[in-house]
Design an enzyme around this catalytic site. Structure first.
Site, PDB file in Angstrom:
ATOM      1  N   LEU A 285      75.227  30.568  19.987  1.00 45.02           N
ATOM      2  CA  LEU A 285      75.883  31.629  20.750  1.00 45.02           C
ATOM      3  C   LEU A 285      75.006  32.873  20.766  1.00 45.02           C
ATOM      4  CD1 LEU A 285      78.584  32.226  22.222  1.00 45.02           C
ATOM      5  CD2 LEU A 285      79.403  33.219  20.082  1.00 45.02           C
ATOM      6  N   ASP A 286      74.683  33.344  21.949  1.00 49.12           N
ATOM      7  CA  ASP A 286      73.968  34.608  22.115  1.00 49.12           C
ATOM      8  C   ASP A 286      75.011  35.711  22.240  1.00 49.12           C
ATOM      9  OD1 ASP A 286      72.470  36.793  22.795  1.00 49.12           O
ATOM     10  OD2 ASP A 286      71.532  35.901  24.560  1.00 49.12           O
ATOM     11  N   THR A 287      75.182  36.461  21.170  1.00 47.85           N
ATOM     12  CA  THR A 287      76.251  37.462  21.149  1.00 47.85           C
ATOM     13  C   THR A 287      75.897  38.718  21.938  1.00 47.85           C
ATOM     14  OG1 THR A 287      75.410  38.332  19.045  1.00 47.85           O
ATOM     15  CG2 THR A 287      77.120  36.640  18.939  1.00 47.85           C
TER      16      THR A 287
ATOM     17  N   VAL B 180      68.012  43.398   0.296  1.00 47.15           N
ATOM     18  CA  VAL B 180      68.039  42.733  -1.012  1.00 47.15           C
ATOM     19  C   VAL B 180      67.907  41.226  -0.841  1.00 47.15           C
ATOM     20  CG1 VAL B 180      69.416  42.276  -3.083  1.00 47.15           C
ATOM     21  CG2 VAL B 180      69.448  44.544  -2.048  1.00 47.15           C
TER      22      VAL B 180
ATOM     23  N   ASP C  22      71.937  35.213  -5.144  1.00 49.60           N
ATOM     24  CA  ASP C  22      72.407  34.658  -3.875  1.00 49.60           C
ATOM     25  C   ASP C  22      73.636  33.774  -4.060  1.00 49.60           C
ATOM     26  OD1 ASP C  22      70.777  35.735  -1.877  1.00 49.60           O
ATOM     27  OD2 ASP C  22      69.145  34.387  -2.348  1.00 49.60           O
TER      28      ASP C  22
END
EC number: 2.8.3.16
Length: 426
Positions: A72-74, A137, A168
């Protein structure tokens, strides 16, 4: 069998490791996780550390099981329409963008709440509010700023980061708990809320025993640390303590038979007070049971180096597994240093689903960790990670109810992929 989070739909805007760790855990518990990716690119980890050319890397596959992928290209107007519809149809939006990215996309917290008041927006950031909140970070940065690195390593050496991804993956696990808690609270309030987990906060939470020791320093030396027995004064901050135990029971990593050629021929040995006399018998020092320097825990603190040196003389005559078998019979706490190769081949971990073999359509079979949390009424079936955009049309139809014509319009708009070009005139 119904899964614990069956019926919960997650809109997953996360990438790399921290966020995908969170959403993968939710997917393992049965949530429908829709991973939103850039057309033609996807999550950057698809192409990082590739061991096989032109296939999704293990870095990606091992963090994105049980998910569906939509491209999806937002920035595309039609893409924004699709995203708006997805927000209205989902329970949780999870993101680990840099600060302000969602706002710049046109989907601030206020906007999302106006579209779906029940939506929970969960975010992973590097730092909480303060002077560093806009800083970028990564894993090792989080370990260094969260107190782990300064307390890891040997006293006379550099600070060290751990091989475990506590920044993470650790923060991802924290966020997952926050999301589930928010979902539960929503059953009472009927409202969504913001949930945030900062990586610095997550690392500090996992390093809490060192914050404990920082406060203890004000009242005297840390006697379970080896430097106390060596007569080395303490400073005003918690020192690095090598492999000393972080608890109240002294422990060290000791050599076992074969250590000269095997980098993992070691065992962790804890001199727990209730089994001290058994330890004395095992290592052939029965006189230590009554010796004034060794009989009592407090007396032993000044002699830990000598004690562990003697224990190591014994462990060096045994393989790490032989030593473990002998010590376990006497309830003496210990554990062999297991290599990743040994863990990968451990059949007991395969049997419990802690290590699983997954079949992937382009890379074939590979090993991955499974769900570390086992639930009797919600067993986990680890399913392969999605190919880029594999479920795009399925999500448009099943989740959003789009017709074939609507799906074609979205495709042609360039929101899901580059628009189809008409054949050149001859």
């Amino acid at each position: 069998m119904t899964k614990a989070l069956n019926g919960v739909r997650i809109l997953d805007f996360t990438h790399v490791q921290s966020g995908p760790t969170c959403t993968q855990l939710l997917a393992w518990f049965g949530a429908d996780v829709i991973k939103v990716e850039r057309p033609g690119v996807g999550d950057i980890t698809r192409g990082q550390l590739q061991d096989i050319p032109n296939v999704d890397s293990l870095y990606f596959t091992m963090l994105n099981h049980n998910k569906r992928s939509i491209t999806l290209d937002t920035k595309n107007p039609k893409g924004k329409e699709v995203l708006t519809a997805l927000i209205k149809s989902c329970d949780v939006l999870v993101e680990n963008f840099g600060p302000g990215v969602l706002d710049r996309m046109g989907f601030s917290w206020e906007k999302i709440q106006s579209l779906n008041p029940k939506m929970i927006v969960a975010s992973i950031k590097g730092f909480g509010p303060g002077p560093y909140e806009d800083c970028k970070v990564y894993e090792n940065v989080a370990q260094c700023t969260g107190g782990a690195a300064s307390t890891t390593g040997f006293r006379d050496g550099l600070p060290l980061v751990t091989g475990a991804q506590i920044g993470d993956s650790g923060t991802g696990l924290h966020l997952a708990l926050g999301i589930v808690t928010a979902l539960y609270q929503r059953t009472v309030t009927g409202r969504g809320q913001k949930v945030t987990a900062a990586m610095q906060d997550g690392v500090l939470n996992l390093s809490r025993v060192k914050l404990r020791d920082q406060q203890r320093l004000a009242h005297g030396p840390l006697k379970e640390y080896s430097q106390f027995g060596e007569g080395i004064p303490f400073g005003d901050a918690v020192p690095r303590a090598g492999n000393d135990s972080g608890g109240g029971q002294p422990g060290r990593i000791l050599k076992c038979k074969g250590w000269e050629t095997d980098p993992n021929a070691y065992i962790y040995f804890i001199t727990q007070a209730p089994v001290w006399e058994k330890i004395c018998d095992v290592i052939g020092e029965p006189d230590w049971k009554t010796h004034p320097d060794y009989a009592k825990p407090a007396a032993r603190l000044k002699h830990l180096n000598d004690i562990f040196a003697r224990i190591e003389q014994w462990t060096m005559t045994k393989t790490k597994f032989e030593a473990m078998d002998i010590l376990n019979k006497d309830d003496i706490p210990c554990g062999p240093i297991l290599s990743m190769k040994e863990l990968a081949e451990d059949q007991s971990l395969r049997a419990t689903g802690t290590v699983v073999e997954v079949d992937h359509p382009t890379r074939g079979k590979y090993l991955s960790v499974g769900n570390p949390i086992k639930m009797s009424d919600s067993p986990t079936e680890v399913m392969r990670s999605p190919l880029l955009g594999e479920h795009t049309d399925e999500i448009l139809r099943q989740v959003l109810g789009f017709s074939d014509q609507q799906v074609a319009e979205v495709h042609d708009s360039g929101a899901l992929e580059p628009p189809r070009k008409a054949a050149a005139a001859e």
